[in-house]
Design a protein around this motif. Sequence first.
Motif, short mmCIF file in Angstrom:
data_model
loop_
_atom_site.label_atom_id
_atom_site.label_comp_id
_atom_site.label_asym_id
_atom_site.label_seq_id
_atom_site.Cartn_x
_atom_site.Cartn_y
_atom_site.Cartn_z
N GLY A 109 -0.99 32.06 7.15
CA GLY A 109 -0.02 31.15 7.73
C GLY A 109 1.13 31.96 8.30
N VAL A 110 1.40 31.79 9.59
CA VAL A 110 2.42 32.57 10.28
C VAL A 110 3.52 31.63 10.78
CG1 VAL A 110 2.86 34.07 12.26
CG2 VAL A 110 0.70 34.26 11.02
N ASP A 111 4.74 31.79 10.24
CA ASP A 111 5.86 30.98 10.73
C ASP A 111 7.09 31.81 11.09
OD1 ASP A 111 7.06 31.63 8.31
OD2 ASP A 111 7.14 29.58 7.56
N GLY A 112 6.98 33.13 10.98
CA GLY A 112 8.08 34.01 11.35
C GLY A 112 9.11 34.23 10.26
N SER A 113 8.99 33.54 9.13
CA SER A 113 9.93 33.72 8.03
C SER A 113 9.70 35.08 7.37
CB SER A 113 9.76 32.60 7.00
OG SER A 113 8.51 32.72 6.36
N VAL B 159 1.63 26.64 12.89
CA VAL B 159 1.65 25.18 13.02
C VAL B 159 2.99 24.74 13.58
CG1 VAL B 159 1.33 22.99 11.79
CG2 VAL B 159 0.13 25.06 11.01
N TRP B 160 2.94 23.81 14.50
CA TRP B 160 4.17 23.23 15.04
C TRP B 160 4.04 21.71 15.03
CZ3 TRP B 160 4.54 20.20 19.48
CH2 TRP B 160 3.37 20.10 20.25
N SER B 161 5.17 21.06 14.98
CA SER B 161 5.19 19.61 15.10
C SER B 161 6.41 19.21 15.92
CB SER B 161 5.21 18.93 13.73
OG SER B 161 6.40 19.25 13.05
N LYS B 162 6.30 18.11 16.54
CA LYS B 162 7.38 17.59 17.38
C LYS B 162 8.10 16.52 16.57
CE LYS B 162 7.98 15.40 21.87
NZ LYS B 162 7.29 15.04 23.10
N GLY C 278 -6.11 34.14 16.73
CA GLY C 278 -4.93 33.32 16.50
C GLY C 278 -5.18 31.89 16.89
N GLN C 279 -4.48 31.01 16.23
CA GLN C 279 -4.61 29.59 16.52
C GLN C 279 -3.25 28.94 16.36
OE1 GLN C 279 -7.35 27.64 13.88
NE2 GLN C 279 -7.45 25.80 15.11
N VAL C 280 -2.83 28.18 17.36
CA VAL C 280 -1.60 27.40 17.30
C VAL C 280 -2.03 25.94 17.16
CG1 VAL C 280 0.50 26.73 18.52
CG2 VAL C 280 -0.35 29.07 18.69
N VAL C 281 -1.56 25.30 16.09
CA VAL C 281 -2.02 23.96 15.74
C VAL C 281 -0.86 22.98 15.75
CG1 VAL C 281 -3.13 22.60 13.92
CG2 VAL C 281 -3.82 24.96 14.30
N HIS C 282 -1.08 21.83 16.36
CA HIS C 282 -0.09 20.76 16.28
C HIS C 282 -0.48 19.87 15.11
CE1 HIS C 282 1.52 16.70 17.38
NE2 HIS C 282 2.60 17.45 17.40
N ASN C 283 0.38 19.81 14.11
CA ASN C 283 0.11 19.00 12.92
C ASN C 283 1.43 18.75 12.22
OD1 ASN C 283 -0.74 18.09 10.30
ND2 ASN C 283 -2.71 19.07 10.65
N SER C 284 1.63 17.56 11.74
CA SER C 284 2.88 17.26 11.02
C SER C 284 2.88 17.88 9.62
CB SER C 284 3.10 15.76 10.93
OG SER C 284 2.03 15.15 10.24
N ILE D 175 -3.37 24.59 7.47
CA ILE D 175 -3.80 25.86 6.88
C ILE D 175 -5.03 25.64 6.00
CG2 ILE D 175 -3.16 27.68 5.24
CD1 ILE D 175 -0.25 27.36 6.36
N VAL D 176 -5.01 24.61 5.19
CA VAL D 176 -6.16 24.30 4.33
C VAL D 176 -7.40 24.00 5.17
CG1 VAL D 176 -7.07 22.61 2.68
CG2 VAL D 176 -4.79 23.58 2.34
N ASP D 177 -7.22 23.26 6.24
CA ASP D 177 -8.34 22.95 7.13
C ASP D 177 -8.90 24.22 7.76
OD1 ASP D 177 -10.05 21.00 8.49
OD2 ASP D 177 -8.98 21.63 10.30
N ALA D 178 -8.02 25.11 8.21
CA ALA D 178 -8.46 26.36 8.83
C ALA D 178 -9.19 27.26 7.83
CB ALA D 178 -7.27 27.10 9.42
N ALA D 179 -8.89 27.09 6.56
CA ALA D 179 -9.44 27.96 5.51
C ALA D 179 -10.71 27.43 4.87
CB ALA D 179 -8.37 28.20 4.44
N LYS D 180 -11.31 26.41 5.43
CA LYS D 180 -12.52 25.83 4.82
C LYS D 180 -13.63 26.84 4.59
CE LYS D 180 -11.94 21.06 6.24
NZ LYS D 180 -12.35 20.00 7.14
N GLU D 181 -13.79 27.78 5.50
CA GLU D 181 -14.85 28.79 5.38
C GLU D 181 -14.29 30.17 5.06
OE1 GLU D 181 -18.11 27.95 5.58
OE2 GLU D 181 -17.46 25.88 5.84
#
Length: 155
Positions: free
Chosen positions: A12-16, A42-45, A92-98, A104-110
């Motif tokens: 999980g990459v958020d720059g923190s 992950v980003w959300s609007k 890399g993957q940029v995902v829109h999700n609230s 992250i859990v979804d991306a880590a299924k496999e």
Amino acid sequence: MTDSSPFTIVVGVDGSPDSKLALHWAADEARLRNGRLQLITVWSKAPFAWYPEVLETAVGGLAVAPAPEEDAGKLNAHALEFAADKGASATGQVVHNSSPAAAIVDAAKEADLVVVGARGYGGFEGLHLGAVSHQVVNHARCPVLIFRPKPSAAS
């Protein structure tokens, strides 16, 4: 994971600061294992938000604030560059999700391992574990490694 597939680490990459620690460790681990990284940003609007946001500057001019998706894309691109510089194979993957945790859990299924920072930029100072890392630990189907900075000598 099959015997022929590489060891996969989702990060999980958020720059923190905590996220950067997680990325540094994961890049080294992927390189040592001949594995690969899957970097998720992950980003959300915000509800009722309009992007790009136009702001009035102190001198009366106008400036355009970048959209959250654009910021997320830049973060992910920098993380991919860092991984490449460390010699780690990465996508890399940029995902829109609230819910960053759900993404992250979804991306880590496999995946074989998930690596996240203990805390991002949200929440309350002083917490040992943020909401995202807490949810990832409780819902991921694989081991989760959480990074926290070392306490300073003054702590």
